[in-house]
Design a protein around this motif. Structure first.
Motif, mmCIF file in Angstrom:
data_model
loop_
_atom_site.group_PDB
_atom_site.id
_atom_site.type_symbol
_atom_site.label_atom_id
_atom_site.label_comp_id
_atom_site.label_asym_id
_atom_site.label_seq_id
_atom_site.Cartn_x
_atom_site.Cartn_y
_atom_site.Cartn_z
ATOM 1 N N LEU A 2 0.831 -1.207 0.000
ATOM 2 C CA LEU A 2 0.000 0.000 0.000
ATOM 3 C C LEU A 2 0.865 1.256 0.000
ATOM 4 O O LEU A 2 1.994 1.251 0.484
ATOM 5 N N ILE A 3 0.314 2.332 -0.524
ATOM 6 C CA ILE A 3 0.949 3.647 -0.479
ATOM 7 C C ILE A 3 0.474 4.330 0.804
ATOM 8 O O ILE A 3 -0.720 4.368 1.080
ATOM 9 N N ILE A 7 -1.599 13.993 4.012
ATOM 10 C CA ILE A 7 -2.033 15.287 3.499
ATOM 11 C C ILE A 7 -1.878 16.292 4.627
ATOM 12 O O ILE A 7 -2.505 16.157 5.681
ATOM 13 N N ILE A 8 -1.012 17.280 4.414
ATOM 14 C CA ILE A 8 -0.791 18.329 5.412
ATOM 15 C C ILE A 8 -1.743 19.461 5.068
ATOM 16 O O ILE A 8 -1.622 20.085 4.014
ATOM 17 N N LEU A 28 3.836 11.519 12.668
ATOM 18 C CA LEU A 28 3.206 12.464 11.745
ATOM 19 C C LEU A 28 1.720 12.188 11.572
ATOM 20 O O LEU A 28 0.910 13.112 11.546
ATOM 21 N N LYS A 29 1.333 10.911 11.483
ATOM 22 C CA LYS A 29 -0.084 10.617 11.222
ATOM 23 C C LYS A 29 -0.995 10.996 12.382
ATOM 24 O O LYS A 29 -2.204 11.043 12.218
ATOM 25 N N ASN A 30 -0.427 11.311 13.540
ATOM 26 C CA ASN A 30 -1.235 11.735 14.683
ATOM 27 C C ASN A 30 -1.335 13.255 14.824
ATOM 28 O O ASN A 30 -2.017 13.748 15.713
ATOM 29 N N HIS A 31 -0.665 14.005 13.954
ATOM 30 C CA HIS A 31 -0.700 15.473 14.016
ATOM 31 C C HIS A 31 -2.106 15.959 13.651
ATOM 32 O O HIS A 31 -2.740 15.429 12.740
ATOM 33 N N TYR A 36 -4.101 11.104 7.252
ATOM 34 C CA TYR A 36 -3.322 9.941 6.855
ATOM 35 C C TYR A 36 -4.248 8.848 6.349
ATOM 36 O O TYR A 36 -5.308 8.600 6.920
ATOM 37 N N PHE A 37 -3.858 8.199 5.246
ATOM 38 C CA PHE A 37 -4.598 7.044 4.763
ATOM 39 C C PHE A 37 -3.675 6.187 3.905
ATOM 40 O O PHE A 37 -2.590 6.619 3.515
#
Length: 81
Positions: A2-3, A7-8, A28-31, A36-37
């Protein structure tokens, strides 16, 4: 297979600092300003003209389509070390 997509949402000066810190700390995915996906295929487009960067080289302009190529890289390992 998976990729991992990040997205910021907001890149104002202060958020750039906090996002950078999240990258360094590995969360980062918790910011709060990051979405995040994962996906096997992603299409990225923009109403603005945006150039891409692929491995440090100038890539195609948006839109681009990214996809996972299953079993595309062959990895050879010895039977024993």
């Amino acid at each position: 297979g998976l990729i991992h997509c990040y997205i910021i949402k907001d890149l104002h000066f202060f958020n750039t600092l906090t996002v950078s810190l999240s990258v360094l700390l590995g969360n980062l995915k918790n910011h709060k300003d990051v979405e995040y996906f994962t996906a096997s295929e992603v299409t990225i487009s923009s109403s603005d003209t945006v150039r891409t960067n692929v491995d440090g080289e100038e890539g195609p302009a948006l839109p681009i389509k990214l996809s996972v190529l299953p079993r595309h890289i062959r990895v050879v390992v010895p039977d024993s070390l």
